[in-house]
Design a protein around this motif. Sequence first.
Motif, PDB file in Angstrom:
ATOM      1  N   ILE A 173       0.806  -1.110   0.069  1.00 50.15           N
ATOM      2  CA  ILE A 173      -0.118  -0.094   0.022  1.00 50.15           C
ATOM      3  C   ILE A 173       1.021   0.992   0.085  1.00 50.15           C
ATOM      4  O   ILE A 173       1.906   1.172   0.563  1.00 50.15           O
ATOM      5  CB  ILE A 173      -0.924  -0.003   1.251  1.00 50.15           C
ATOM      6  CG1 ILE A 173      -2.127   1.088   1.278  1.00 50.15           C
ATOM      7  CG2 ILE A 173      -0.135  -0.175   2.524  1.00 50.15           C
ATOM      8  CD1 ILE A 173      -2.995   0.841   2.265  1.00 50.15           C
ATOM      9  N   ALA A 177      -0.851   6.981   1.193  1.00 44.28           N
ATOM     10  CA  ALA A 177      -2.258   6.416   1.353  1.00 44.28           C
ATOM     11  C   ALA A 177      -2.543   5.854   2.807  1.00 44.28           C
ATOM     12  O   ALA A 177      -3.664   6.157   3.356  1.00 44.28           O
ATOM     13  CB  ALA A 177      -2.625   5.362   0.283  1.00 44.28           C
ATOM     14  N   LEU A 178      -1.561   5.278   3.305  1.00 41.81           N
ATOM     15  CA  LEU A 178      -1.589   4.681   4.652  1.00 41.81           C
ATOM     16  C   LEU A 178      -1.807   5.632   5.539  1.00 41.81           C
ATOM     17  O   LEU A 178      -2.600   5.646   6.390  1.00 41.81           O
ATOM     18  CB  LEU A 178      -0.554   3.720   4.872  1.00 41.81           C
ATOM     19  CG  LEU A 178      -0.557   2.832   5.992  1.00 41.81           C
ATOM     20  CD1 LEU A 178      -1.754   1.978   6.358  1.00 41.81           C
ATOM     21  CD2 LEU A 178       0.805   1.961   6.246  1.00 41.81           C
ATOM     22  N   ARG A 180      -2.730   8.810   5.167  1.00 47.88           N
ATOM     23  CA  ARG A 180      -4.033   9.334   5.147  1.00 47.88           C
ATOM     24  C   ARG A 180      -5.160   8.559   5.958  1.00 47.88           C
ATOM     25  O   ARG A 180      -5.970   8.985   6.381  1.00 47.88           O
ATOM     26  CB  ARG A 180      -4.506   9.592   3.582  1.00 47.88           C
ATOM     27  CG  ARG A 180      -3.869  10.999   3.007  1.00 47.88           C
ATOM     28  CD  ARG A 180      -4.591  11.552   1.695  1.00 47.88           C
ATOM     29  NE  ARG A 180      -4.670  10.384   0.612  1.00 47.88           N
ATOM     30  CZ  ARG A 180      -3.531   9.903  -0.035  1.00 47.88           C
ATOM     31  NH1 ARG A 180      -2.638  10.413  -0.114  1.00 47.88           N
ATOM     32  NH2 ARG A 180      -3.896   8.880  -1.196  1.00 47.88           N
ATOM     33  N   MET A 181      -5.127   7.470   5.532  1.00 44.77           N
ATOM     34  CA  MET A 181      -6.069   6.403   6.255  1.00 44.77           C
ATOM     35  C   MET A 181      -5.861   6.525   7.474  1.00 44.77           C
ATOM     36  O   MET A 181      -6.960   6.303   8.357  1.00 44.77           O
ATOM     37  CB  MET A 181      -6.045   4.861   5.660  1.00 44.77           C
ATOM     38  CG  MET A 181      -6.939   4.168   6.020  1.00 44.77           C
ATOM     39  SD  MET A 181      -6.783   2.445   4.916  1.00 44.77           S
ATOM     40  CE  MET A 181      -6.073   1.589   6.309  1.00 44.77           C
ATOM     41  N   LEU A 182      -4.959   6.532   8.090  1.00 47.52           N
ATOM     42  CA  LEU A 182      -4.582   6.727   9.714  1.00 47.52           C
ATOM     43  C   LEU A 182      -5.195   7.791  10.273  1.00 47.52           C
ATOM     44  O   LEU A 182      -5.620   8.047  11.219  1.00 47.52           O
ATOM     45  CB  LEU A 182      -3.154   6.451  10.125  1.00 47.52           C
ATOM     46  CG  LEU A 182      -2.755   5.145   9.836  1.00 47.52           C
ATOM     47  CD1 LEU A 182      -0.957   4.884   9.942  1.00 47.52           C
ATOM     48  CD2 LEU A 182      -3.343   4.182  10.841  1.00 47.52           C
ATOM     49  N   GLY A 184      -7.723   9.387   8.715  1.00 47.83           N
ATOM     50  CA  GLY A 184      -9.280   8.922   8.589  1.00 47.83           C
ATOM     51  C   GLY A 184      -9.583   8.359   9.977  1.00 47.83           C
ATOM     52  O   GLY A 184     -10.684   8.242  10.448  1.00 47.83           O
ATOM     53  N   GLN A 185      -8.705   7.434  10.233  1.00 50.68           N
ATOM     54  CA  GLN A 185      -8.858   6.248  11.541  1.00 50.68           C
ATOM     55  C   GLN A 185      -9.159   7.184  12.832  1.00 50.68           C
ATOM     56  O   GLN A 185     -10.153   6.936  13.683  1.00 50.68           O
ATOM     57  CB  GLN A 185      -7.839   5.358  11.515  1.00 50.68           C
ATOM     58  CG  GLN A 185      -8.005   4.207  10.607  1.00 50.68           C
ATOM     59  CD  GLN A 185      -7.203   2.971  11.160  1.00 50.68           C
ATOM     60  OE1 GLN A 185      -6.125   3.220  12.208  1.00 50.68           O
ATOM     61  NE2 GLN A 185      -6.893   2.104  10.585  1.00 50.68           N
TER      62      GLN A 185
ATOM     63  N   PRO B 147      -5.003  -4.992   0.853  1.00 54.18           N
ATOM     64  CA  PRO B 147      -4.178  -4.183   2.097  1.00 54.18           C
ATOM     65  C   PRO B 147      -4.934  -3.462   2.936  1.00 54.18           C
ATOM     66  O   PRO B 147      -4.704  -3.529   4.276  1.00 54.18           O
ATOM     67  CB  PRO B 147      -2.937  -3.584   1.141  1.00 54.18           C
ATOM     68  CG  PRO B 147      -3.210  -3.901  -0.447  1.00 54.18           C
ATOM     69  CD  PRO B 147      -4.567  -4.740  -0.425  1.00 54.18           C
ATOM     70  N   ALA B 188     -16.598   2.043  12.675  1.00 56.62           N
ATOM     71  CA  ALA B 188     -15.883   3.318  12.180  1.00 56.62           C
ATOM     72  C   ALA B 188     -14.527   3.161  11.570  1.00 56.62           C
ATOM     73  O   ALA B 188     -14.455   3.646  10.520  1.00 56.62           O
ATOM     74  CB  ALA B 188     -15.674   4.135  13.543  1.00 56.62           C
ATOM     75  N   LEU B 189     -13.654   2.111  11.658  1.00 57.25           N
ATOM     76  CA  LEU B 189     -12.567   1.892  11.162  1.00 57.25           C
ATOM     77  C   LEU B 189     -12.931   1.364   9.643  1.00 57.25           C
ATOM     78  O   LEU B 189     -12.203   1.746   8.681  1.00 57.25           O
ATOM     79  CB  LEU B 189     -11.774   0.881  11.815  1.00 57.25           C
ATOM     80  CG  LEU B 189     -11.014   1.493  13.029  1.00 57.25           C
ATOM     81  CD1 LEU B 189     -10.311   0.243  13.824  1.00 57.25           C
ATOM     82  CD2 LEU B 189     -10.290   2.548  12.823  1.00 57.25           C
ATOM     83  N   ALA B 192     -13.964   4.255   7.556  1.00 59.18           N
ATOM     84  CA  ALA B 192     -12.783   4.938   7.059  1.00 59.18           C
ATOM     85  C   ALA B 192     -11.809   4.193   6.193  1.00 59.18           C
ATOM     86  O   ALA B 192     -11.456   4.987   5.060  1.00 59.18           O
ATOM     87  CB  ALA B 192     -11.806   5.269   8.498  1.00 59.18           C
ATOM     88  N   HIS B 196     -10.785   4.285   0.932  1.00 55.37           N
ATOM     89  CA  HIS B 196      -9.594   3.783   0.383  1.00 55.37           C
ATOM     90  C   HIS B 196      -9.709   2.647  -0.535  1.00 55.37           C
ATOM     91  O   HIS B 196      -8.915   2.156  -1.324  1.00 55.37           O
ATOM     92  CB  HIS B 196      -8.552   3.567   1.320  1.00 55.37           C
ATOM     93  CG  HIS B 196      -8.021   5.057   1.947  1.00 55.37           C
ATOM     94  ND1 HIS B 196      -7.286   5.578   1.692  1.00 55.37           N
ATOM     95  CD2 HIS B 196      -8.878   5.519   3.050  1.00 55.37           C
ATOM     96  CE1 HIS B 196      -7.289   7.004   2.391  1.00 55.37           C
ATOM     97  NE2 HIS B 196      -7.914   6.729   3.190  1.00 55.37           N
TER      98      HIS B 196
END
Lengths: 230, 230
Positions: A173, A177-178, A180-182, A184-185, B147, B188-189, B192, B196
């Motif tokens: 990944i 992107a990861l 950004r995902m965190l 978002g988390q 992923p 929630a996760l 998020a 992606h």
Amino acid sequence: GARPARRRLTVDRRREELMAAALELFSRHDAEYVSIDDVASAAGASRALVYHYFGGKQELYVAALRSAAAQLEARLRPQGGGRPLDELAGGLTRYFDFVEEHAAGFAALLRGGPANSSGEIGEVVDAVRHRLLKLIMERMRVEEPGPVLRVTLRSWIASVETAGLDWLERRDIERSALERMLVGQMVALLGAAAEHDPQVGELLDNLVKGEASRSADQGSTGQERTGTDG
Amino acid sequence: GARPARRRLTVDRRREELMAAALELFSRHDAEYVSIDDVASAAGASRALVYHYFGGKQELYVAALRSAAAQLEARLRPQGGGRPLDELAGGLTRYFDFVEEHAAGFAALLRGGPANSSGEIGEVVDAVRHRLLKLIMERMRVEEPGPVLRVTLRSWIASVETAGLDWLERRDIERSALERMLVGQMVALLGAAAEHDPQVGELLDNLVKGEASRSADQGSTGQERTGTDG
């Protein structure tokens, strides 16, 4: 030549040099495969000198870990300015820079840990987590979190660690992107927490709207922020 | 009397008895404070016998940990039926029962992360995490996660572990509220993550709607579910 200069190094400088060599090796390899001889030869020192300064491999490892922890904490201090979520994103980028630079050591530490099971190592790791928790709360202007917020932020920190480890293992990944995902988390987790504690809801509103960063944008520092409510 | 009966115990039974005593002690105390003598005396056996079966304290601890891991995994197997989120909630309740029963041992093991452990101990802990990941994916009818989903589920598992540890340390939140919050965190996760990876979005829809549990409600087992897509 190099030798007399080397001899003039102060004790502190000498120790730092050995430590830098150790940290470099422990970052690139599982501690299991790093020997005192490796560290000595990387620092152009004798095995006896390494023992003299650090006592043994376990002590050297713990010292290197403390040094790495201090470096990580320094990097994660708020850089000032920016909306909270942008600053969080910036912090994550610096976190993943660190993870990448210390890849093998980070993975070995958090996967199964180095061969010795001294509580000291766990203490350093927990101290870093605690410091990150404090940093995030300072940034959110929370002095004493309620249980819901505390659990949520600790969960998110664990989540980030796990994502870092997963990324080192798989790299399937994009790092950005990861990251950004965190971010978002974090928003998602605070949203879930808000259902259990209305104060978290207010915090989340401020965080997303960037309200909490107003005084930061006006140039206040992280230090000033604690102890006031902004 | 008791002695002749005791002598007739088979090797396996004897080993199990020692193990149960060890697990009980390692659950209630930090391993640091449990000695071979404590285990021997709790099992009404000689110190020599414990050494005979297990070799030493480290081996005994690892064996007890494996036994605890097997018990946890058995408890977390889907109990059949129920909507996925209800089953997740049920699984969390059984997880926290386990955490509570093994309080001191759980905290000692995971405080500092797997960092405070030898390679073998870290491997057992990681194997449990891996098994939980598999269980959740089976339940979601995902064979090979992308992923984004993998990181998300690993993050959630780390989150649950951290919440368990926090709860043991502080106990300032109702266990049932914490369990509900962790179900909310999963939703929630995944929400998020869906930003992606659209597949995660579909999964989440099914999960929340309970669509994925239809065949479970009709009586299929966990085994049958893997390998088909429902």
